[in-house]
Design a protein around this motif. Structure first.
Motif, PDB file in Angstrom:
ATOM      1  N   TYR A 285       0.814  -1.214   0.000  1.00 34.19           N
ATOM      2  CA  TYR A 285       0.000   0.000   0.000  1.00 34.19           C
ATOM      3  C   TYR A 285       0.846   1.262   0.000  1.00 34.19           C
TER       4      TYR A 285
ATOM      5  N   SER B 132      -1.722   4.102  -6.968  1.00 35.66           N
ATOM      6  CA  SER B 132      -2.182   3.515  -8.232  1.00 35.66           C
ATOM      7  C   SER B 132      -3.477   2.741  -8.034  1.00 35.66           C
ATOM      8  N   LEU B 133      -3.590   2.021  -6.924  1.00 40.57           N
ATOM      9  CA  LEU B 133      -4.806   1.264  -6.639  1.00 40.57           C
ATOM     10  C   LEU B 133      -5.987   2.201  -6.438  1.00 40.57           C
ATOM     11  N   ALA B 134      -5.751   3.302  -5.722  1.00 39.95           N
ATOM     12  CA  ALA B 134      -6.835   4.256  -5.489  1.00 39.95           C
ATOM     13  C   ALA B 134      -7.325   4.868  -6.796  1.00 39.95           C
ATOM     14  N   ARG B 135      -6.399   5.177  -7.702  1.00 37.74           N
ATOM     15  CA  ARG B 135      -6.808   5.755  -8.986  1.00 37.74           C
ATOM     16  C   ARG B 135      -7.548   4.725  -9.848  1.00 37.74           C
ATOM     17  N   LEU B 136      -7.170   3.454  -9.707  1.00 41.32           N
ATOM     18  CA  LEU B 136      -7.849   2.405 -10.463  1.00 41.32           C
ATOM     19  C   LEU B 136      -9.291   2.241 -10.000  1.00 41.32           C
ATOM     20  N   ILE B 137      -9.493   2.283  -8.683  1.00 40.83           N
ATOM     21  CA  ILE B 137     -10.827   2.090  -8.128  1.00 40.83           C
ATOM     22  C   ILE B 137     -11.678   3.355  -8.282  1.00 40.83           C
ATOM     23  N   ALA B 138     -11.063   4.501  -8.026  1.00 41.04           N
ATOM     24  CA  ALA B 138     -11.790   5.779  -8.090  1.00 41.04           C
ATOM     25  C   ALA B 138     -10.996   6.749  -8.959  1.00 41.04           C
ATOM     26  N   PRO B 139     -11.116   6.626 -10.281  1.00 38.62           N
ATOM     27  CA  PRO B 139     -10.285   7.436 -11.180  1.00 38.62           C
ATOM     28  C   PRO B 139     -10.514   8.936 -11.081  1.00 38.62           C
TER      29      PRO B 139
ATOM     30  N   THR C 186      -5.469  10.736  -2.783  1.00 36.27           N
ATOM     31  CA  THR C 186      -6.283   9.751  -2.071  1.00 36.27           C
ATOM     32  C   THR C 186      -5.469   8.531  -1.660  1.00 36.27           C
TER      33      THR C 186
ATOM     34  N   VAL D 158      -5.238   6.140   1.937  1.00 31.47           N
ATOM     35  CA  VAL D 158      -5.338   4.679   2.042  1.00 31.47           C
ATOM     36  C   VAL D 158      -4.232   4.146   2.943  1.00 31.47           C
TER      37      VAL D 158
END
Length: 248
Positions: A210, A216-223, A229, A233
Motif C-alpha cells: 500500500y 495507483s490502486l486508489a486511482r484504479l478504483i476511483a479514477p 487519495t 489509504v
C-alpha cells in the motif's frame, strides 16, 4: 525518520503524472528503499554499541537531510531511486540506534515501555508522515518540493540539537567488525520468532504494497478522486496498526 519514509506515498501520483512511469517502476522505487533499509539494519544495527548512540544518530540525521534535498531537486526516476536508497540507509541506521537508546534510558520500575514504543513508533510515525504529506500535497504550493524542504529543516534542527543530549552508551572496540552483516537471535526467542515471523513478514509486506502501489490502486478504483487519495489509504492502514499496537 519513519514519518519521512512515508512522505513520498501521496506524491507518487504527481510523479507518475509528470514523468509518465509505470506502476512497476514505482515498485522499483519503493524496493530501493526497502532493500537499503534492510542492508543498513543487517550491517549497522549494532554500530552504536561500539561508537555511541549520538554519533550514529547524527550521521543518520545528516544523511536523511541530504536525502530530502535529493527528493526536492529530483527531476527523474533515477534521482528518486537515489533519494530512496539514501533515505533507506539513514532510516535503518537511525532506527537501530534510537531503539537501543530507548532501552538505555528505560525506567526499571516500568519495564517493557521502551519495547512498546519501539513497536508503536514506526507505524505511528508513518501514519503521521503520510497524513501531513497528503495535506501539504493537497493544499501547499509546489508539493513535491515543500514537503521535503520542511523535512530537511526538521532533520537539520535535530542534528544541531543532538550534541546537547546525553550519551547513553559507552564505546567498545570492534566497530569495523560489527559492520559485517549478521543476524543474532537468543535461543530462547527462536521458537516464538519462528511462529511470529510469517505474520510479521505478511504485515510488513501488506504495508509495503500500500505504501508503493496504494496511489495507483486508489486511482484504479476511483479514477476521479484526488491524486492524494492514495496517501489516505496508507494512512488508514498505518494508523490502525499503531492503534492496535497501543491497545495491545
Amino acid at each position: 525518520m519513519l514519518a519521512a519514509s512515508s512522505a513520498p506515498t501521496p506524491l507518487y501520483g504527481l510523479y507518475q503524472s509528470a514523468w509518465h512511469f509505470s506502476p512497476l517502476t514505482l515498485t522499483v522505487v519503493f524496493s530501493a528503499y526497502a532493500l537499503a533499509l534492510l542492508a543498513a539494519l543487517l550491517s549497522a544495527g549494532t554500530l552504536s554499541d561500539h561508537v555511541g548512540r549520538r554519533p550514529v544518530l547524527a550521521g543518520a540525521l545528516l544523511a536523511e537531510a541530504a536525502a530530502m534535498l535529493v527528493f526536492a531537486t529530483a527531476r527523474d526516476v533515477p534521482a528518486l531511486i537515489a533519494a530512496r536508497v539514501l533515505q533507506g540507509l539513514a532510516t535503518g541506521v537511525a532506527t537501530s540506534a534510537a531503539g537501543a537508546a530507548l532501552l538505555d534510558v528505560e525506567d526499571p520500575r516500568r519495564p517493557g515501555r521502551a519495547a512498546a514504543v519501539n513497536g508503536i513508533a514506526p507505524v505511528a510515525g508513518m501514519a503521521v508522515g503520510v497524513l501531513a504529506a497528503t495535506a501539504l500535497a493537497r493544499y501547499a504550493p509546489a508539493p513535491t518540493h515543500t514537503v521535503y524542504v520542511l523535512l530537511f529543516l526538521l532533520f537539520a534542527a535535530q542534528a544541531a540539537v543532538l550534541p546537547r543530549t546525553p550519551e547513553t552508551a559507552r564505546r567498545h572496540p570492534g566497530a569495523w567488525r560489527s559492520l559485517r552483516p549478521a543476524i543474532a537471535l537468543a535461543p530462547a526467542s527462536r521458537p516464538v520468532m519462528a511462529l511470529a515471523a510469517p505474520g510479521i513478514v505478511a504485515a510488513w509486506a501488506l504495508g509495503g504494497f500500500y505504501s508503493s502501489l496504494g496511489p495507483s490502486l486508489a486511482r484504479l478504483i476511483a479514477p476521479h478522486a484526488p491524486q492524494v487519495t492514495g496517501g489516505l489509504v496508507f494512512f488508514t492502514l498505518t494508523a490502525a496498526a499503531g492503534l492496535a499496537g497501543y491497545t495491545a
